[in-house]
Design a protein around this motif. Structure first.
Motif, mmCIF file in Angstrom:
data_model
loop_
_atom_site.group_PDB
_atom_site.id
_atom_site.type_symbol
_atom_site.label_atom_id
_atom_site.label_comp_id
_atom_site.label_asym_id
_atom_site.label_seq_id
_atom_site.Cartn_x
_atom_site.Cartn_y
_atom_site.Cartn_z
ATOM 1 N N ARG A 1 48.219 32.582 16.330
ATOM 2 C CA ARG A 1 48.596 31.691 17.471
ATOM 3 C C ARG A 1 48.758 32.485 18.826
ATOM 4 O O ARG A 1 48.997 33.647 18.571
ATOM 5 C CB ARG A 1 50.196 31.232 17.186
ATOM 6 C CG ARG A 1 50.146 30.332 15.882
ATOM 7 C CD ARG A 1 49.710 29.171 15.851
ATOM 8 N NE ARG A 1 49.598 28.343 14.671
ATOM 9 C CZ ARG A 1 48.783 28.390 13.367
ATOM 10 N NH1 ARG A 1 47.809 29.235 13.818
ATOM 11 N NH2 ARG A 1 49.362 27.581 12.636
ATOM 12 N N SER B 1 47.867 14.941 13.680
ATOM 13 C CA SER B 1 49.116 15.889 14.042
ATOM 14 C C SER B 1 50.257 15.679 12.954
ATOM 15 O O SER B 1 50.862 16.729 12.535
ATOM 16 C CB SER B 1 49.646 15.662 15.697
ATOM 17 O OG SER B 1 50.941 16.321 15.939
ATOM 18 N N LEU C 1 49.260 17.383 9.849
ATOM 19 C CA LEU C 1 49.349 18.875 9.802
ATOM 20 C C LEU C 1 50.927 19.210 9.517
ATOM 21 O O LEU C 1 51.319 20.033 8.755
ATOM 22 C CB LEU C 1 48.841 19.544 10.980
ATOM 23 C CG LEU C 1 47.535 19.234 11.272
ATOM 24 C CD1 LEU C 1 47.162 20.078 12.628
ATOM 25 C CD2 LEU C 1 46.740 20.150 10.228
ATOM 26 N N HIS C 2 51.778 18.228 10.177
ATOM 27 C CA HIS C 2 53.326 18.519 9.849
ATOM 28 C C HIS C 2 53.662 18.574 8.628
ATOM 29 O O HIS C 2 54.576 19.277 7.971
ATOM 30 C CB HIS C 2 54.170 17.582 10.776
ATOM 31 C CG HIS C 2 55.480 17.646 10.656
ATOM 32 N ND1 HIS C 2 56.122 18.820 11.533
ATOM 33 C CD2 HIS C 2 56.471 17.149 10.265
ATOM 34 C CE1 HIS C 2 57.555 18.814 11.039
ATOM 35 N NE2 HIS C 2 57.692 17.821 10.367
ATOM 36 N N THR D 1 53.523 21.836 14.468
ATOM 37 C CA THR D 1 52.710 21.255 15.376
ATOM 38 C C THR D 1 53.504 20.558 16.720
ATOM 39 O O THR D 1 54.593 20.317 16.583
ATOM 40 C CB THR D 1 51.838 20.139 14.772
ATOM 41 O OG1 THR D 1 52.683 18.879 14.381
ATOM 42 C CG2 THR D 1 50.969 20.802 13.755
ATOM 43 N N TRP E 1 52.122 17.552 19.370
ATOM 44 C CA TRP E 1 51.426 16.706 20.021
ATOM 45 C C TRP E 1 51.415 16.639 21.408
ATOM 46 O O TRP E 1 52.515 16.413 22.117
ATOM 47 C CB TRP E 1 51.562 15.235 19.379
ATOM 48 C CG TRP E 1 50.757 14.292 19.828
ATOM 49 C CD1 TRP E 1 49.444 13.826 19.055
ATOM 50 C CD2 TRP E 1 50.616 13.299 20.815
ATOM 51 N NE1 TRP E 1 48.743 12.703 19.776
ATOM 52 C CE2 TRP E 1 49.555 12.449 20.737
ATOM 53 C CE3 TRP E 1 51.619 13.116 21.927
ATOM 54 C CZ2 TRP E 1 49.248 11.436 21.722
ATOM 55 C CZ3 TRP E 1 51.206 12.090 22.800
ATOM 56 C CH2 TRP E 1 50.163 11.418 22.769
ATOM 57 N N ARG F 1 53.661 27.036 17.150
ATOM 58 C CA ARG F 1 52.869 25.591 16.723
ATOM 59 C C ARG F 1 51.678 25.533 17.272
ATOM 60 O O ARG F 1 51.223 26.121 18.130
ATOM 61 C CB ARG F 1 53.982 24.776 17.650
ATOM 62 C CG ARG F 1 55.549 24.955 17.096
ATOM 63 C CD ARG F 1 56.184 23.590 17.853
ATOM 64 N NE ARG F 1 56.271 23.708 19.265
ATOM 65 C CZ ARG F 1 56.881 23.155 20.007
ATOM 66 N NH1 ARG F 1 57.341 21.766 19.662
ATOM 67 N NH2 ARG F 1 57.069 23.103 21.622
ATOM 68 N N ILE F 2 51.217 24.804 16.449
ATOM 69 C CA ILE F 2 49.542 24.465 16.834
ATOM 70 C C ILE F 2 49.730 23.281 17.794
ATOM 71 O O ILE F 2 50.369 22.366 17.479
ATOM 72 C CB ILE F 2 48.819 24.025 15.576
ATOM 73 C CG1 ILE F 2 48.584 25.059 14.564
ATOM 74 C CG2 ILE F 2 47.534 23.450 16.063
ATOM 75 C CD1 ILE F 2 48.095 24.730 13.202
ATOM 76 N N ARG F 3 48.985 23.264 19.062
ATOM 77 C CA ARG F 3 49.089 22.377 19.653
ATOM 78 C C ARG F 3 47.878 21.350 19.659
ATOM 79 O O ARG F 3 46.771 21.768 19.588
ATOM 80 C CB ARG F 3 48.819 22.965 21.455
ATOM 81 C CG ARG F 3 49.970 23.021 22.188
ATOM 82 C CD ARG F 3 51.010 23.915 21.411
ATOM 83 N NE ARG F 3 52.306 24.217 22.215
ATOM 84 C CZ ARG F 3 53.175 25.092 22.327
ATOM 85 N NH1 ARG F 3 53.126 25.814 21.029
ATOM 86 N NH2 ARG F 3 54.208 25.227 22.910
ATOM 87 N N VAL F 4 48.234 19.988 19.264
ATOM 88 C CA VAL F 4 47.181 19.216 19.028
ATOM 89 C C VAL F 4 46.922 18.249 20.131
ATOM 90 O O VAL F 4 48.030 17.733 20.564
ATOM 91 C CB VAL F 4 47.501 18.398 17.670
ATOM 92 C CG1 VAL F 4 46.303 17.238 17.518
ATOM 93 C CG2 VAL F 4 47.629 19.225 16.634
#
Length: 431
Positions: A31, A131, A134-135, A141, A143, A179-182
């Motif tokens: 990340r 999103s 993935l959660h 994540t 969104w 966190r992954i930003r979608v």
């Protein structure tokens, strides 16, 4: 360093594809990671058809298409989440209802404005589902609404970026909180919050915008092919993968019609020396293709592009005069006014030849205009072959048995225009 991943419609076309996307991302724990997502499958086409029905007043057809859109997305949600589908389904329902309201509100507005307020909902729907999945799969994540990130002017369907304001808004995407930003590709908004779209290859461009503003380490575009090829594998039986090419070479190939990365995507990356990698979401072990600054590999493998449905116009002065600079300026100015691009230009003392894509709605008015002042001979149903870094033997072998109607060449690029009837079937690149 920040990574930007972009996933197109084929990579999230149904529930199985979204599950596969989750497993893929689980293999990349580093990340910050920003994931830019297109609309699912052929959703953009469906939304454009819905737009047409909204504008032509065919209420029944409009409602049928809207319900199909709703049903398809809800079916994906139910398949993914089962008994837990409720909250995600409610968000999908809310977006479809908002889309319906906007169609009713803007149906009488200019089409480009109406288009931008509605067609971008494909990305809003897809990212809502992705999103949430993935959660559900255990990945943290966040969104993010691209309309709050990418700021543009109000040139609808081909909006221009306000780079300074956009850079300020996207800085928070690089926060390293695990966190992954979608977020969505293709869409942005004006400073007043009016939704806009970025035009052709808009989702790839979105990924490049974010990477540029964040000075990302790399952009990866995930496709159903392992990378870029020196020719269309559907037309050439021995096309080979180009594992490394430069920004300049990629732009040249795109200019000549190759299905590579659009130049507007490469520009922001080239400015910051950010490499762009094309990888297969179906085979993670397959070697990728990378576009970057290194030019050493550009001339190692010839690249070939075929463009079908071409029209050749041979234009001559009626008074037997030279095709001098004022006349060329006049003709090319009319070409610009018609919104057409010449794929090949060849000039002689009393002739200017233009090879154009066959767009009847634009081509016919141009020809009518030219015929008022020039003698115009028209040849249709042609195929344009473009070869980058060809030697004489390769060019001769590929031209053998075909009648060339026009030719152009320089140190790096050779072009030949043939009747399409002589270009059918599978081609082979002589070794």
């Amino acid at each position: 360093m920040t990574q930007v991943f972009k996933f197109g419609g084929a990579s999230i076309q149904d529930a199985a594809a979204i599950r596969r996307l989750g497993k893929l991302l689980a293999r990349f724990p580093a990340r910050p990671l920003i994931v830019v997502v297109s609309a699912m499958g052929k959703t953009t086409n469906a939304l454009e058809a819905l737009l047409a029905e909204a504008r032509n007043g065919k209420t029944a057809d409009y409602h049928d298409r809207l319900e199909t859109l709703r049903r398809d997305h809800l079916s994906t949600v139910e398949t993914l989440f089962g008994a837990k589908a409720g909250p995600v389904a409610e968000r999908v329902e809310a977006l479809v209802n908002e889309l319906d309201q906007l169609h009713r509100q803007h149906a009488s507005r200019d089409r480009p404005f109406h288009y931008d307020q509605t067609v971008g909902f494909g990305e809003l729907l897809s990212t809502t589902i992705v999103s949430a999945w993935l959660h559900e799969a255990g990945m943290a994540t966040a969104w993010r609404d691209a309309r709050e990130l990418v700021v543009t002017d109000d040139c609808h369907q081909a909006a221009n970026i306000d780079w300074e304001t956009t850079a300020k808004r996207v800085r928070g995407l690089a926060a390293d909180d695990g966190r992954i930003r979608v977020t969505q590709g293709f869409i942005g908004s004006t400073s007043e919050g009016v939704m806009t779209t970025l035009g052709r290859e808009g989702s790839d461009f979105s990924a490049a915008i974010l990477a540029h503003c964040l000075e990302a380490e790399e952009v990866t575009i995930w496709k159903d092919v392992p990378g870029l090829f020196n020719a269309d594998p559907r037309r050439f039986d021995n096309a080979v993968q180009l594992e490394r090419i430069s920004y300049d070479e990629a732009v040249e190939l795109a200019w000549h019609g190759a299905k590579v990365i659009h130049p507007k995507t490469l520009g922001p990356l080239q400015q910051k020396s950010i490499p762009l990698t094309v990888r297969s979401f179906e085979d993670l072990e397959a070697p990728p293709s990378t576009i970057g600054r290194d030019t050493r590999f550009d001339t190692q493998t010839p690249s070939l592009v075929l463009r079908d449905e071409q029209t050749l116009l041979e234009i001559r002065p009626r008074d037997f005069a030279f095709m001098d600079e004022p006349r060329q300026h006049d003709i090319l100015g009319r070409l610009v006014e018609a919104g057409l691009h010449a794929n090949l230009i060849d000039a002689g003392a009393m002739r200017l030849s233009l090879c154009l894509d066959g767009h009847p709605e634009r081509l016919e008015p141009l020809i009518t205009s030219l015929c008022t002042d020039y003698a115009v001979v028209r040849h249709e149903d042609l195929t344009l072959l473009t070869i980058r870094h060809a030697d004489d033997a390769l060019l001769a072998a590929l031209s053998s048995g075909r009648d060339s109607l026009a030719e152009r060449g320089n140190a790096d690029t050779a072009q030949r225009l043939f009747p399409s009837t002589q270009c059918q079937g599978t081609w082979h690149i002589p070794g």
